[in-house]
Design an enzyme around this catalytic site. Sequence first.
Site, mmCIF file in Angstrom:
data_model
loop_
_atom_site.group_PDB
_atom_site.id
_atom_site.type_symbol
_atom_site.label_atom_id
_atom_site.label_comp_id
_atom_site.label_asym_id
_atom_site.label_seq_id
_atom_site.Cartn_x
_atom_site.Cartn_y
_atom_site.Cartn_z
ATOM 1 N N TYR A 9 0.844 -1.201 0.000
ATOM 2 C CA TYR A 9 0.000 0.000 0.000
ATOM 3 C C TYR A 9 0.881 1.254 0.000
ATOM 4 O O TYR A 9 0.678 2.188 -0.782
ATOM 5 C CB TYR A 9 -0.910 -0.019 1.236
ATOM 6 C CG TYR A 9 -1.878 1.144 1.311
ATOM 7 C CD1 TYR A 9 -3.131 1.069 0.717
ATOM 8 C CD2 TYR A 9 -1.540 2.318 1.990
ATOM 9 C CE1 TYR A 9 -4.022 2.121 0.781
ATOM 10 C CE2 TYR A 9 -2.421 3.384 2.062
ATOM 11 C CZ TYR A 9 -3.665 3.280 1.454
ATOM 12 O OH TYR A 9 -4.539 4.329 1.521
ATOM 13 N N ASP A 10 1.893 1.234 0.884
ATOM 14 C CA ASP A 10 2.786 2.387 0.989
ATOM 15 C C ASP A 10 3.497 2.657 -0.334
ATOM 16 O O ASP A 10 3.694 3.804 -0.721
ATOM 17 C CB ASP A 10 3.821 2.163 2.100
ATOM 18 C CG ASP A 10 3.164 2.135 3.471
ATOM 19 O OD1 ASP A 10 2.000 2.595 3.579
ATOM 20 O OD2 ASP A 10 3.798 1.642 4.433
ATOM 21 N N SER A 44 -29.799 16.781 17.762
ATOM 22 C CA SER A 44 -29.207 15.981 18.834
ATOM 23 C C SER A 44 -30.304 15.010 19.294
ATOM 24 O O SER A 44 -31.316 14.873 18.628
ATOM 25 C CB SER A 44 -28.725 16.886 19.956
ATOM 26 O OG SER A 44 -29.756 17.742 20.353
ATOM 27 N N GLU A 76 -28.975 1.205 17.948
ATOM 28 C CA GLU A 76 -27.538 1.317 17.709
ATOM 29 C C GLU A 76 -26.821 1.817 18.956
ATOM 30 O O GLU A 76 -27.462 2.186 19.944
ATOM 31 C CB GLU A 76 -27.287 2.253 16.529
ATOM 32 C CG GLU A 76 -27.888 3.631 16.712
ATOM 33 C CD GLU A 76 -27.956 4.425 15.399
ATOM 34 O OE1 GLU A 76 -27.356 5.494 15.341
ATOM 35 O OE2 GLU A 76 -28.634 3.973 14.459
ATOM 36 N N LYS A 85 -24.578 4.428 21.175
ATOM 37 C CA LYS A 85 -24.413 5.886 21.196
ATOM 38 C C LYS A 85 -22.946 6.198 21.453
ATOM 39 O O LYS A 85 -22.455 6.116 22.573
ATOM 40 C CB LYS A 85 -25.286 6.533 22.257
ATOM 41 C CG LYS A 85 -25.133 8.037 22.236
ATOM 42 C CD LYS A 85 -26.243 8.751 22.941
ATOM 43 C CE LYS A 85 -26.149 10.245 22.676
ATOM 44 N NZ LYS A 85 -24.853 10.819 23.054
ATOM 45 N N ASP A 100 -19.510 8.088 22.036
ATOM 46 C CA ASP A 100 -19.190 9.271 22.826
ATOM 47 C C ASP A 100 -18.071 10.048 22.140
ATOM 48 O O ASP A 100 -16.907 9.925 22.483
ATOM 49 C CB ASP A 100 -18.757 8.818 24.231
ATOM 50 C CG ASP A 100 -18.783 9.970 25.217
ATOM 51 O OD1 ASP A 100 -19.282 11.054 24.862
ATOM 52 O OD2 ASP A 100 -18.300 9.782 26.342
ATOM 53 N N TYR A 118 -24.364 7.697 11.236
ATOM 54 C CA TYR A 118 -25.618 7.246 11.838
ATOM 55 C C TYR A 118 -26.873 7.890 11.265
ATOM 56 O O TYR A 118 -27.976 7.581 11.705
ATOM 57 C CB TYR A 118 -25.596 7.390 13.361
ATOM 58 C CG TYR A 118 -25.287 8.772 13.885
ATOM 59 C CD1 TYR A 118 -26.109 9.857 13.640
ATOM 60 C CD2 TYR A 118 -24.159 8.981 14.674
ATOM 61 C CE1 TYR A 118 -25.824 11.109 14.143
ATOM 62 C CE2 TYR A 118 -23.866 10.233 15.191
ATOM 63 C CZ TYR A 118 -24.701 11.292 14.919
ATOM 64 O OH TYR A 118 -24.410 12.522 15.417
ATOM 65 N N LYS A 136 -29.319 6.472 28.107
ATOM 66 C CA LYS A 136 -27.957 6.667 28.607
ATOM 67 C C LYS A 136 -27.596 5.630 29.656
ATOM 68 O O LYS A 136 -28.434 5.222 30.455
ATOM 69 C CB LYS A 136 -27.831 8.066 29.243
ATOM 70 C CG LYS A 136 -27.968 9.223 28.263
ATOM 71 C CD LYS A 136 -26.743 9.306 27.392
ATOM 72 C CE LYS A 136 -26.515 10.676 26.820
ATOM 73 N NZ LYS A 136 -26.035 11.689 27.676
ATOM 74 N N CYS A 145 -22.840 38.983 48.687
ATOM 75 C CA CYS A 145 -22.206 38.418 47.489
ATOM 76 C C CYS A 145 -20.692 38.405 47.678
ATOM 77 O O CYS A 145 -20.105 39.441 48.006
ATOM 78 C CB CYS A 145 -22.579 39.250 46.269
ATOM 79 S SG CYS A 145 -21.624 38.817 44.798
ATOM 80 N N CYS A 155 -19.236 41.158 44.969
ATOM 81 C CA CYS A 155 -19.485 42.602 44.993
ATOM 82 C C CYS A 155 -20.005 43.087 46.343
ATOM 83 O O CYS A 155 -20.168 44.289 46.536
ATOM 84 C CB CYS A 155 -20.465 42.992 43.880
ATOM 85 S SG CYS A 155 -22.159 42.461 44.178
ATOM 86 N N CYS A 200 -27.332 37.023 44.133
ATOM 87 C CA CYS A 200 -26.745 38.333 44.421
ATOM 88 C C CYS A 200 -27.690 39.370 43.842
ATOM 89 O O CYS A 200 -28.182 39.218 42.722
ATOM 90 C CB CYS A 200 -25.375 38.414 43.747
ATOM 91 S SG CYS A 200 -24.790 40.095 43.490
ATOM 92 N N CYS A 204 -22.573 44.002 39.790
ATOM 93 C CA CYS A 204 -21.703 42.930 40.268
ATOM 94 C C CYS A 204 -20.750 42.501 39.147
ATOM 95 O O CYS A 204 -21.188 42.051 38.089
ATOM 96 C CB CYS A 204 -22.550 41.741 40.712
ATOM 97 S SG CYS A 204 -21.562 40.321 41.204
HETATM 98 O O1 JCF Z 1 -23.663 7.913 18.461
HETATM 99 C C1 JCF Z 1 -24.174 8.980 18.648
HETATM 100 N N1 JCF Z 1 -23.607 9.815 19.458
HETATM 101 C C2 JCF Z 1 -25.436 9.329 17.943
HETATM 102 C C3 JCF Z 1 -25.900 10.632 17.931
HETATM 103 C C4 JCF Z 1 -26.122 8.343 17.252
HETATM 104 C C5 JCF Z 1 -27.277 8.650 16.578
HETATM 105 O O2 JCF Z 1 -27.934 7.706 15.920
HETATM 106 C C6 JCF Z 1 -27.778 9.976 16.545
HETATM 107 C C7 JCF Z 1 -27.072 10.965 17.232
HETATM 108 C C8 JCF Z 1 -27.577 12.266 17.182
HETATM 109 C C9 JCF Z 1 -28.715 12.526 16.468
HETATM 110 N N2 JCF Z 1 -28.908 10.258 15.832
HETATM 111 C C10 JCF Z 1 -29.362 11.519 15.799
HETATM 112 C C11 JCF Z 1 -30.571 11.797 15.036
#
Ligand code: JCF
Length: 663
Positions: A33-34, A79, A110, A112, A114, A222, A309, A403, A406, A421, A427
Amino acid sequence: MSQKKAAQLRDTLNEHNHYYHVLDDPRIPDSEYDQLMRDLQALETKYPKLITPDSPTQRIGASPVSTFAKVIYNKPMLSLGNAFENQEVLDFDKRAQEHLKVDNIEYSVELKLDGLAMSLRYENGILVKAGTRGDGTSGEEVTHNAKTIKNVPLRLRGKDYPKLLEVRGEVVILTADFEKYNKKCAANGHKMLTNPRSGAAGSLRQLDSRKTAKRPLSFFTYAVGEGQDLPKTHSKILQQLHKWGLPIAPETQVLKGTQALFDYYQDILARRNTLPFDIDGVVYKINAIAQQEILGFVSRAPRWAIAYKFPAQEVSTKLLAIDVQVGRMGALTPVARLAPVTVGGVTITNATLHNQDEINRKDVRVGDTVIVRRAGDVIPEVVRMIPDKRKKRTSAFILPDKCPICGSDVMRVTGEAVTRCTGGLFCPAQRKEALKHFAARRAMDIDGLGDKLIAQLVDKSLVENIADIYQLRAEQWASLERMGKKSSEKLMKALEDSKKTTFARFLYALGIRDVGESTARILSENFSKLDTLMLATNEALQDLPDIGPVAAQSIVAFFQQSHNRDIIQTLQDEGIHWEVATPVTTKPSLAGHTFVLTGTLQEMTRDHAKAQLHALGAKVSGSVSKKTYCVVAGEKAGSKLDKAQKLGIKIIDEAALKVLLDQ
Ligand code: JCF
């Protein structure tokens, strides 16, 4: 001849890149490949005209850019709403069933990941633009960095992809890559990454893509933003994206029934530490796109998906001291200073104690050993103290009655947990926070105006309010510590650039109590002009989706204050402006038209109707005026209907609305 050779090499290299980085199934040794890569590089060096945007040689990074350009999303980058316990998932499923009038929903589930969200835009199969989420409607352009990510295809595979395909996904660093990278850094005395998430975020937001190229980033798709003629379910879309060469994270499934959703959650949770990357939960998405469309979305999150979560991670440490911070609205927040501990790969030295009631309830004292919790991206908090470890002669903590910044009296409204405050903008702490908020990336986005400069501006009495920063002269900027001529010029340029903004950002930047980004967005979508918003009644505001009596009251009160109106005037005199937002829509027919809903709808909820109208680019207002485009009259419509008739405005019933929405 060389042109043909270059094209051949590109194809071969892209093909093997796909085998290696997307399918995890290399077909040739690295050395081979290289060698192919060196051949292509040699050819391109000799004939630079042969370089194409999808050439694998473009992955090494390019010369640094000076600032990030903006990318605008025609379909907002959403989100996800969160669930933390089974009941919330049950509620989600029940609500969706009711809306859809079905009794068994199919979900695509699926992991999530991070990391950090990123959008990739392919035109005719070539990667042309990449961007971060930003506020969802506009983000920072990071094409230069995205191209360095090994498993991001520079060109889609196959032929049947849409002319325009915009996908979204998560940028992460795989655990193995993270460890390998840090080991190498340690050996060479280079700076290590703190954790995979912040490493990924920091790498993607680099001005110098040659630096990004050295970071072991990965991308997993995603969702689709823009794109036509796609399969009719989310799971099939993912399969199709994979065929086009886009990487998809492992462990996706199609499931029915909430029990299956919970089983999936438990299964993944148990195997969490054996997965190739950090995850902070799982995602449940309603599989049928038609059903997703019916549900639509509220502010920034879809109503057809939810993240479940994982529980937050907890550790114990010693509470060394309690400091009191004063926030933008004057709230006094007790902050625990802790002996450093790591939770989920992140070192924590501070955690919030929220307020006096919480301190009392938990009976937390300086010197205690406490349990600290960190959940994903939220601020760490002190959960409780460990009684057995309490030392003798400790005393309860009480917030001061003046406060700490201040010296003004503090006040606690009966029934509220917050102590405030009363100094207001007298302040310095509140003034600094208001300025920080105004300058923030998601607000006016004044590049370079950070916390330290703001502190100086306030401490030296150079500014009293947010409008003042636009009136400082070059010499005044240059007089600040750590500000040479060059950096002050740069800052003044940033101030100038910030003047072109969006209505939503501007409203958010003003720092009105209870007006966060999503409320600001709703206001900007429902009021075409600032002047009208400034005169809006409490009632009209409460008619908008997601705006309750508290926020409505805060908004009215803010604009009633003459000093706030003066500041707004000054800001506009200084040249702050925005374009009337382009509606977020694929069917432009309703763009910019204002609808009023009145009376009771039989088949759909008012919120649902509003969301659908918004999705088509229409505005929804609570009151009828000459500017109203159409009134939707449900059962028992009253004065609004009368007014519409008087003004000769188009009136339709629910059935007609449904036809309109289905067009
Ligand atoms: O893996 C994720 N952080 C993740 C974020 C996965 C998803 O299917 C998402 C998402 C944020 C928005 N789907 C949406 C609509």
